[in-house]
Every structure is written in structure tokens, then in C-alpha cells.
Design a protein around this motif. Structure first.
Motif, PDB file in Angstrom:
ATOM      1  N   LYS A   1    -155.306 -88.062 -32.540  1.00  0.00           N
ATOM      2  CA  LYS A   1    -155.027 -87.645 -31.163  1.00  0.00           C
ATOM      3  C   LYS A   1    -154.625 -86.180 -31.107  1.00  0.00           C
ATOM      4  O   LYS A   1    -155.065 -85.433 -30.212  1.00  0.00           O
ATOM      5  CB  LYS A   1    -153.902 -88.522 -30.583  1.00  0.00           C
ATOM      6  CG  LYS A   1    -153.620 -88.268 -29.097  1.00  0.00           C
ATOM      7  CD  LYS A   1    -154.803 -88.641 -28.234  1.00  0.00           C
ATOM      8  CE  LYS A   1    -154.498 -88.507 -26.754  1.00  0.00           C
ATOM      9  NZ  LYS A   1    -155.658 -88.815 -25.907  1.00  0.00           N
TER      10      LYS A   1
ATOM     11  N   THR B   1    -147.171 -86.382 -28.468  1.00  0.00           N
ATOM     12  CA  THR B   1    -147.829 -86.995 -29.619  1.00  0.00           C
ATOM     13  C   THR B   1    -147.231 -86.484 -30.924  1.00  0.00           C
ATOM     14  O   THR B   1    -147.036 -87.254 -31.877  1.00  0.00           O
ATOM     15  CB  THR B   1    -149.343 -86.699 -29.587  1.00  0.00           C
ATOM     16  OG1 THR B   1    -149.885 -87.167 -28.341  1.00  0.00           O
ATOM     17  CG2 THR B   1    -150.056 -87.399 -30.740  1.00  0.00           C
TER      18      THR B   1
ATOM     19  N   GLY C   1    -152.169 -91.015 -34.468  1.00  0.00           N
ATOM     20  CA  GLY C   1    -151.498 -89.828 -33.940  1.00  0.00           C
ATOM     21  C   GLY C   1    -152.130 -88.557 -34.441  1.00  0.00           C
ATOM     22  O   GLY C   1    -152.299 -87.583 -33.684  1.00  0.00           O
TER      23      GLY C   1
END
Length: 364
Positions: A105, A165, A102
Motif C-alpha cells: 500500500k 499506513t 502495508g
């Protein structure tokens, strides 16, 4: 990687986000006073307290048996806490990986959003497509409309994905914290159960150690006689009258594995290959047969399919005592294979030689 290393690695990722004694002087012991002086000073001697009556061997056997049963129940609690700890450690590792992914990202999406913002700044606040919309050429105008629309959708997509996210990352972090708290609680449960197990086993061994060699031999005989009496009563009740079912293919594999362990010592918490506790033997036997079952006798009783004794077949598990603290595997002809208790080895026994709570079947 073992559980402790997994947990340590995982929590590291989660955290990244958020009396001398004094010398004794020796003195010579004084000479004992004469009897006349002693009697004058302390008066007549008090009568000795009567000694407690010595326990019979049968009473000692029952006490030792009770201690080992308590140790068995504590062993179940320990094993269950250990299984929970394994699960929590695995969850923490998964969450830690998700957190790292995460973070990566989010960094990627922020870079995309930054690139879009810089592009907009270079074009005077207008995306390239918007400049075409100002053209007098109809075709260029239509191309500009499409490019503006695509640019807006791309920007909205990046921002939306970035928001999702970040929300996922917050959830992962909260879940990791919750699982870590559960892991710590499980560790305390394990420590308490281990303390109880050792205390009960130590008390039982202390009782046995006080017996003379011939008394220990007689104690073993009394234990065998008690089991024989229960088994005889169970058989006399007609329990085996309708039990004639064959084992399933998986059941045959489980029985073969369990009986191959005969002679190996009982060790609490052990799952083989050199030693076993009662549920360690049955769970590993069924794992070898391709049908994993819960680790503890209490969970086996709670989660597996219950079967009437008359429908029992080899491979089924017989759960013993009201607290489901012991388990053995039925192998046919009124017998089980089981790991009895500390100081004993995996062995065959009468299926009715202990108080039966019920029967469960790992495969349908």
C-alpha cells in the motif's frame, strides 16, 4: 502449515523490515593383602551403617501417586504453554501478512504522490485547474476553482493515507516483535515443563520397576482399594441424593465421544485420536459436541461456569485436587470417564474416587 513453519515464515517477513579422551593403560590387579596385614594397616573394621527400613507397599503407592500428580500438574503447564505458542504463532502470521500488505500500500501511495508531483512540475508548479483560474472566461474560471479544490483534496488524501499506513506498519512491526518474544518465552516454558514431566514419570516408573510381579499386582489392588474407599465415603455423604438431572443435547454428544475413547492409552500432551491426557480427552469431547473449551484442566476450572455438585448433570466436568491438575467428565450414576495417568487407559471411575475441587459446565 505447522506452528514452527508459520513462526519461521512470519519472523522472516518481520526481519525483512527491520574432549578427546586419553588412552588408559591396563595393569594387573594386585593380589589382596592378607587379613593380618589389612587389620594392621586399617585398624578394626568400622560397624556397618544400619539399613534404612524398607517402605511398605502403601507408602510406595502414595509416593508413586504423588509423582504422577506432579507430572499431571506439569503436563497442564506444558499444554497451556503450547496453546499460548499456537496463539502467538497465529498472531505473528497475521501481522506478517498485514506488514506485506502495508508495504504494498505504501508503494502504491508513493507512486500516486510521485505522479502528482511530476504533473505539478510539468505545469510550472500549477495544477491544471489553477491555469483555468487565470482565464478571463467566467465559466472556465469556475471550472478551474473546482478542479483546484479537487486536486488539493486528492493530494491531501494521498498524503494522509500514506501517513496512516506508515503508522500502522510501525505498529504491526512492534506487535510482531512483541509476539515473537512471547513465543520464545512460551517455548522455554514448554521445555521446562517437559523436563519436569519426564523426570516425574521416570521416577515413578523406577519405583514400580523395583517391585516384584506379585508386589505390582498388590500395588494395583491397593490403588483400587484407595479409590473405592474415597468413592464409598463420597456416596455415603449423600452427594448423589439430589443429582438426577438429564444431560443437555450437547452434553450427550460430549459423553458419547468421551466414552467411545475408553481403552485408549494415556499420553501426556495428547489430544487424540489414538491417545489422550485428561484435559485432552475432555476438551476434544466438547469440541466434538460443538462447544470448544479451554485445553487444560486449570483453564477449564478458571474460565468455565462453576456448578454446585447437587446441580451436576452428565457432560459436566469434575475438576480434581487443589491445584486443578486433573479432570474427568461426569456421565451419570456417580461415575466419570477420564484418562487417569501414564501407564493407564481411558476408563470409567467413581466420581468421588479422587479429591474433588469442583464442577464446571461447558454449556449453559
Amino acid at each position: 502449515m505447522n506452528r514452527r513453519h508459520c513462526a519461521a515464515a512470519a519472523i522472516t517477513l518481520v526481519c525483512a523490515l527491520t574432549a578427546l579422551t586419553a588412552p588408559v593403560q591396563a595393569f594387573a590387579a594386585p593380589a589382596p593383602p592378607s587379613p593380618s596385614v589389612t587389620q594392621h594397616q586399617s585398624g578394626p573394621k568400622a560397624p556397618k551403617a544400619p539399613k534404612a527400613p524398607k517402605k511398605t507397599l502403601e507408602e510406595v503407592r502414595e509416593e508413586i501417586d504423588a509423582l504422577y500428580r506432579k507430572a499431571g500438574a506439569a503436563t497442564d503447564a506444558y499444554n497451556l504453554a503450547e496453546e499460548k505458542a499456537k496463539k502467538q504463532s497465529g498472531e505473528i502470521v497475521k501481522l506478517a501478512r498485514a506488514i506485506v500488505q502495508g508495504q504494498a500500500k505504501i508503494a502504491e501511495l508513493k507512486a500516486q504522490a510521485g505522479a502528482q508531483a511530476r504533473e505539478q512540475y510539468r505545469t510550472g508548479g500549477l495544477p491544471p485547474g489553477a491555469q483555468f483560474m487565470l482565464s478571463d472566461d467566467p465559466q472556465l474560471f469556475l471550472d478551474g476553482v473546482n478542479r483546484v479544490r479537487e486536486g488539493q483534496q486528492a493530494a491531501q488524501g494521498v498524503l494522509g493515507e500514506l501517513t496512516r499506513t506508515q503508522q500502522d506498519l510501525e505498529t504491526y512491526t512492534q506487535d510482531a516483535s512483541t509476539n515473537w518474544e512471547k513465543l520464545e518465552a512460551g517455548r522455554l516454558e514448554q521445555a521446562e515443563a517437559k523436563k519436569k514431566i519426564n523426570a516425574q514419570i521416570a521416577a515413578a516408573k523406577k519405583l514400580e520397576s523395583r517391585l516384584k510381579k506379585e508386589e505390582r499386582a498388590r500395588l494395583l489392588k491397593l490403588e483400587q482399594e484407595a479409590q473405592y474407599k474415597l468413592q464409598t465415603a463420597w456416596l455415603s455423604s449423600g452427594a448423589l441424593k439430589d443429582i438426577n438431572r438429564e444431560a443437555s443435547a450437547s452434553g450427550k454428544k460430549a459423553v458419547a465421544f468421551a466414552t467411545a475413547q475408553i481403552g485408549k492409552p494415556y499420553v501426556w500432551g495428547a489430544e487424540g485420536p489414538k491417545s489422550y491426557d485428561c484435559s485432552g480427552l475432555t476438551s476434544q469431547a466438547w469440541a466434538a459436541a460443538g462447544r470448544p473449551v479451554p485445553r487444560t484442566s486449570q483453564e477449564q476450572w478458571r474460565l468455565l461456569q462453576h456448578i454446585d455438585i447437587k446441580d451436576m448433570r452428565p457432560g459436566d466436568l469434575i475438576i480434581y485436587f487443589s491445584d486443578a491438575s486433573h479432570v474427568g467428565m461426569y456421565i451419570g450414576d456417580g461415575a466419570i470417564v477420564h484418562a487417569p495417568r501414564p501407564g493407564r487407559n481411558v476408563t470409567l471411575a467413581g466420581a468421588g474416587s479422587m479429591q474433588i475441587l469442583g464442577v464446571v459446565r461447558p454449556d449453559k
